[in-house]
Design a protein around this motif. Structure first.
Motif, PDB file in Angstrom:
ATOM      1  N   ASP A 171       0.849  -1.193   0.000  1.00 40.07           N
ATOM      2  CA  ASP A 171       0.000   0.000   0.000  1.00 40.07           C
ATOM      3  C   ASP A 171       0.884   1.243   0.000  1.00 40.07           C
ATOM      4  O   ASP A 171       1.650   1.463   0.949  1.00 40.07           O
ATOM      5  CB  ASP A 171      -0.905  -0.033   1.243  1.00 40.07           C
ATOM      6  N   LEU A 172       0.778   2.031  -1.040  1.00 38.74           N
ATOM      7  CA  LEU A 172       1.641   3.201  -1.168  1.00 38.74           C
ATOM      8  C   LEU A 172       1.341   4.262  -0.118  1.00 38.74           C
ATOM      9  O   LEU A 172       2.145   5.157   0.115  1.00 38.74           O
ATOM     10  CB  LEU A 172       1.476   3.819  -2.561  1.00 38.74           C
ATOM     11  N   ARG A 173       0.175   4.155   0.505  1.00 38.02           N
ATOM     12  CA  ARG A 173      -0.210   5.184   1.472  1.00 38.02           C
ATOM     13  C   ARG A 173       0.301   4.861   2.867  1.00 38.02           C
ATOM     14  O   ARG A 173       0.205   5.677   3.778  1.00 38.02           O
ATOM     15  CB  ARG A 173      -1.725   5.324   1.510  1.00 38.02           C
ATOM     16  N   VAL A 174       0.854   3.649   3.038  1.00 40.20           N
ATOM     17  CA  VAL A 174       1.266   3.232   4.376  1.00 40.20           C
ATOM     18  C   VAL A 174       2.760   2.970   4.387  1.00 40.20           C
ATOM     19  O   VAL A 174       3.198   1.904   3.973  1.00 40.20           O
ATOM     20  CB  VAL A 174       0.504   1.953   4.786  1.00 40.20           C
ATOM     21  N   PRO A 175       3.538   3.921   4.815  1.00 46.72           N
ATOM     22  CA  PRO A 175       4.987   3.658   4.864  1.00 46.72           C
ATOM     23  C   PRO A 175       5.287   2.615   5.934  1.00 46.72           C
ATOM     24  O   PRO A 175       4.723   2.659   7.022  1.00 46.72           O
ATOM     25  CB  PRO A 175       5.578   5.024   5.230  1.00 46.72           C
ATOM     26  N   VAL A 176       6.138   1.675   5.620  1.00 46.90           N
ATOM     27  CA  VAL A 176       6.432   0.606   6.578  1.00 46.90           C
ATOM     28  C   VAL A 176       7.848   0.701   7.141  1.00 46.90           C
ATOM     29  O   VAL A 176       8.187   0.058   8.108  1.00 46.90           O
ATOM     30  CB  VAL A 176       6.219  -0.786   5.953  1.00 46.90           C
ATOM     31  N   GLU A 177       8.684   1.520   6.494  1.00 50.16           N
ATOM     32  CA  GLU A 177      10.047   1.637   6.959  1.00 50.16           C
ATOM     33  C   GLU A 177      10.334   3.074   7.366  1.00 50.16           C
ATOM     34  O   GLU A 177       9.762   4.006   6.825  1.00 50.16           O
ATOM     35  CB  GLU A 177      11.020   1.207   5.853  1.00 50.16           C
ATOM     36  N   THR A 178      11.204   3.199   8.322  1.00 48.88           N
ATOM     37  CA  THR A 178      11.601   4.540   8.743  1.00 48.88           C
ATOM     38  C   THR A 178      13.121   4.619   8.716  1.00 48.88           C
ATOM     39  O   THR A 178      13.827   3.618   8.778  1.00 48.88           O
ATOM     40  CB  THR A 178      11.116   4.840  10.175  1.00 48.88           C
ATOM     41  N   ASP A 179      13.621   5.855   8.626  1.00 50.00           N
ATOM     42  CA  ASP A 179      15.072   6.033   8.659  1.00 50.00           C
ATOM     43  C   ASP A 179      15.541   6.044  10.121  1.00 50.00           C
ATOM     44  O   ASP A 179      14.747   5.844  11.051  1.00 50.00           O
ATOM     45  CB  ASP A 179      15.481   7.298   7.895  1.00 50.00           C
TER      46      ASP A 179
END
Lengths: 194, 317
Positions: A155-163
Motif C-alpha cells: 500500500d503506497l499510502r502506508v509507509p512501513v520503513e523509517t530512517d
C-alpha cells in the motif's frame, strides 16, 4: 371512424415512445449514477429487474482498487491413500487463448471463495475433482482440502520503513513484472466423501 | 389536404425533443450494431460451450435451488422454469445460438433479438458466479436492439422483402437511448472513481497493474507502470477520458475525436487487461454515435460489395 383511428394511431405511438424514453432514461440515471437518490432507485429496481435491464453503478476497479492477488490450491486424497494436488493457474504464464477462454473460470474462482458464498463450497470441491485429471477415478475420492493464499500489493499510502531518525521512508514500489509474494496459505474448506 | 403541424411555433422544447429523439436514423448504424452484437454473443457462447454443464447444469457448480435462492424476488430465468436436465440445457443453448445466428444474419430480426435478450437474462441469472460487467452491457445493448430497425439493411430480411415494399421511416429514438446509455456508463465509472482515494491521488493504476490475474496479458513497457509520474498520468487519463468523452461526444466538433479516444481507450485496455469481451461490446455500443457521413467515408475505403452505400437522410447527430 376508421380514418380517425388511422390519424390517432401515429400520435398514440409517438406518445408511447416518448413515455418509454422518459421512464427508461430516468431508470438508467437512478440505477447507474452514484449520486442518485437511493429511495428512488429502490422504487424503480423491481421494474428494471422484471424487464431485465437493471445495471447498478459502474464501479470497475473503483472506488477502491483490489489490493491483493490470490491463489487457490487443493489436495485430493483418494481412498487408497494417493494424494493429488490442484492449484489455480499462473495467470500471467497462460497463453492468450488460455486466458481468453478461461475468463469464466477465473471469474468463478474469484467469486466462489468469498466467505458469503460458503453454500457453494461443496460444489467447488466437486469442481476441483472434476477438473483435475486425477490418478484415480473421481468416485474413489475420500477428501478434498482447499487452501487460499493472498499476496498483498504494498500500500503506497502506508509507509512501513523509517530512517534512523524515525522519519517514514517512501514506500518501495514493487515492479509490476515481479511475481507476487504470497503469504502462507490458510485453509478454506474441506469436503469428505463417503 | 389537411395540414398537420408539430405544435405551436413557440414550443421549442417540444421541437427539440422531436428533433433529438425522432429524426430518422441511418439503418446502417443499427445494422452494424446488430452484427457486432450478435457476433460477440456467438463468441461468448462458444466460450461457454465446453463447460456448459459445469456452469449451468443441474449437477454443476450452482444447483438449481441455489440459483433460485440467490435471485431477488423480481429476477427470473427461463432455465429455472424448465425441467432440470442436461438435455434441456443443451436444447436451450442451441436455440440461443441459433437465434443469435439469425440476428447476425438479420433473419426475422426483431423476434430473434427478443429471444437472444431473454436467453442473456436467463443464463446470467442461472449462475451469478461467472458473470461480470460485460454481461450487463450485453443485456442492455440487446434490449435496445429489440426496438431498433436493425433488420432494415444488410440482412436476410431485407433480401427477402417484397420488391416495392415501403418501410416506415426508421425513427432514431432507440439509437439515442443507446447513446445515452453509453454516456451514462462512462460517467458512472468516472464519478465512482472520483470517490476513491487511489484514483484521486493518482496511484490506482499502480495497483491495477499488479493484479496478475487481470493485468499483463501482452508485453508492455516496464517503465509505464513502474514510474510514479507515468502511473499518475495514466490514472488521471482514465478518469479524464471517462468524464469528458460522454459529454463532448454530443458536439459535432468533438464527436469524432471522442470516438477515436474511446476506441484507443478500449483497445489499449484490452491489450493490457484480460476482460474478455467487455471492451468489444462497449465499442459496439459506441457505434451508435456514427453518422451516415461516417459510414459513407468508411464505404469509400472498402469495396462496395462489402459495405454497400445506403441513401438515407441525416441521422440523429
Amino acid at each position: 371512424m376508421v380514418n380517425g383511428n388511422r390519424q390517432i394511431w401515429p400520435t398514440v405511438r409517438l406518445w408511447a415512445c416518448n413515455t418509454f424514453i422518459v421512464f427508461f432514461v430516468a431508470m438508467m440515471f437512478l440505477d447507474a449514477l452514484p449520486f442518485a437518490p437511493q429511495k428512488l432507485g429502490d422504487l424503480v429496481d423491481p421494474v428494471q429487474r422484471v424487464v431485465g435491464i437493471n445495471q447498478g453503478s459502474w464501479g470497475m476497479f473503483a472506488p477502491e482498487t483490489d489490493t491483493d492477488n490470490f491463489r487457490l490450491s487443493a489436495e485430493i486424497e483418494y481412498r487408497d491413500g494417493t494424494v493429488a494436488t490442484w492449484s489455480t493457474p499462473e495467470w500471467r504464464k497462460q497463453s492468450y487463448w488460455e486466458s481468453f477462454l478461461g475468463v469464466r473460470e477465473h471469474e468463478y474462482l474469484e467469486n466462489v471463495t468469498e466467505l458469503h458464498r460458503r453454500a457453494y463450497w461443496d460444489q467447488f470441491a466437486d469442481y476441483i475433482v472434476k477438473r483435475h485429471p486425477g490418478p484415480r477415478p473421481d468416485s474413489d475420492v475420500k477428501l478434498v482440502k482447499i487452501w487460499k493464499q493472498f499476496a498483498e500489493i504494498p500500500d503506497l499510502r502506508v509507509p512501513v520503513e523509517t530512517d534512523d531518525e524515525g522519519n517514514p521512508l517512501p514506500v518501495k514500489w514493487q515492479s509490476w513484472v515481479e511475481p507476487p509474494e504470497f503469504e502462507e496459505r490458510s485453509p478454506l474448506y474441506g469436503r469428505r466423501y463417503y | 389536404m389537411r395540414e398537420t403541424t408539430a405544435g405551436p411555433p413557440g414550443n421549442s422544447l417540444f421541437h427539440l425533443w422531436r428533433r433529438f429523439f425522432h429524426e430518422p436514423v441511418d439503418p446502417r448504424v443499427c445494422a452494424l450494431i446488430r452484427i457486432g452484437f450478435a457476433a460477440l454473443v456467438l463468441v461468448n457462447l462458444a466460450a461457454w460451450y465446453p463447460n456448459l454443464d459445469l456452469w449451468f447444469g443441474p449437477e454443476g457448480v450452482v444447483s438449481p435451488q441455489q440459483a433460485s435462492d440467490s435471485l431477488g424476488p423480481y429476477d427470473w430465468s427461463v432455465l429455472l422454469w424448465l425441467p432440470q436436465s442436461s438435455v434441456v440445457l443443451h436444447v436451450c443453448f442451441w436455440v440461443f445460438a441459433a437465434q443469435a445466428a439469425c440476428v447476425l444474419l438479420g433473419l426475422f430480426t426483431r423476434i430473434n433479438t427478443i429471444g437472444v435478450f431473454i436467453w442473456l437474462v436467463s443464463f446470467e441469472h442461472r449462475n451469478e458466479l461467472i458473470i461480470d460487467s460485460e454481461d450487463v452491457v450485453f443485456r442492455l445493448v440487446g434490449f435496445l436492439l429489440i426496438f431498433m430497425p436493425a433488420g432494415y439493411v444488410w440482412s436476410l430480411d431485407a433480401r427477402f422483402r417484397p420488391r416495392g415494399a415501403v418501410l416506415p421511416p426508421a425513427s432514431g429514438w432507440t439509437v439515442r437511448l443507446l447513446q445515452i446509455q453509453m454516456a451514462v456508463i462512462f460517467l458512472s465509472a468516472a464519478l465512482t472513481k472520483m470517490q476513491g482515494e487511489p484514483w484521486v491521488d493518482g496511484t490506482a493504476m499502480y495497483y491495477v497493474a499488479r493484479l496478475d490475474d487481470y493485468f499483463g496479458r501482452f508485453p508492455a513497457p516496464r517503465f509505464m507502470f513502474d514510474t510514479p509520474a507515468l502511473v499518475a498520468l495514466l490514472t488521471w487519463s482514465v478518469m479524464i477520458v471517462e468524464f469528458t468523452v460522454p459529454i463532448l461526444v454530443w458536439f459535432k466538433e468533438t464527436r469524432l475525436p471522442c470516438l477515436a479516444l474511446a476506441l484507443l481507450f478500449h483497445v489499449g485496455c484490452d491489450y493490457t487487461m484480460n476482460l474478455f469481451l467487455f471492451h468489444w461490446i462497449m465499442l459496439v455500443g459506441w457505434m451508435a454515435f456514427l453518422t451516415p457521413h461516417d459510414l459513407d467515408r468508411l464505404a469509400r475505403l472498402l469495396p462496395g460489395r462489402y459495405f454497400p452505400r445506403s441513401r438515407v437522410s441525416e441521422g440523429p447527430i
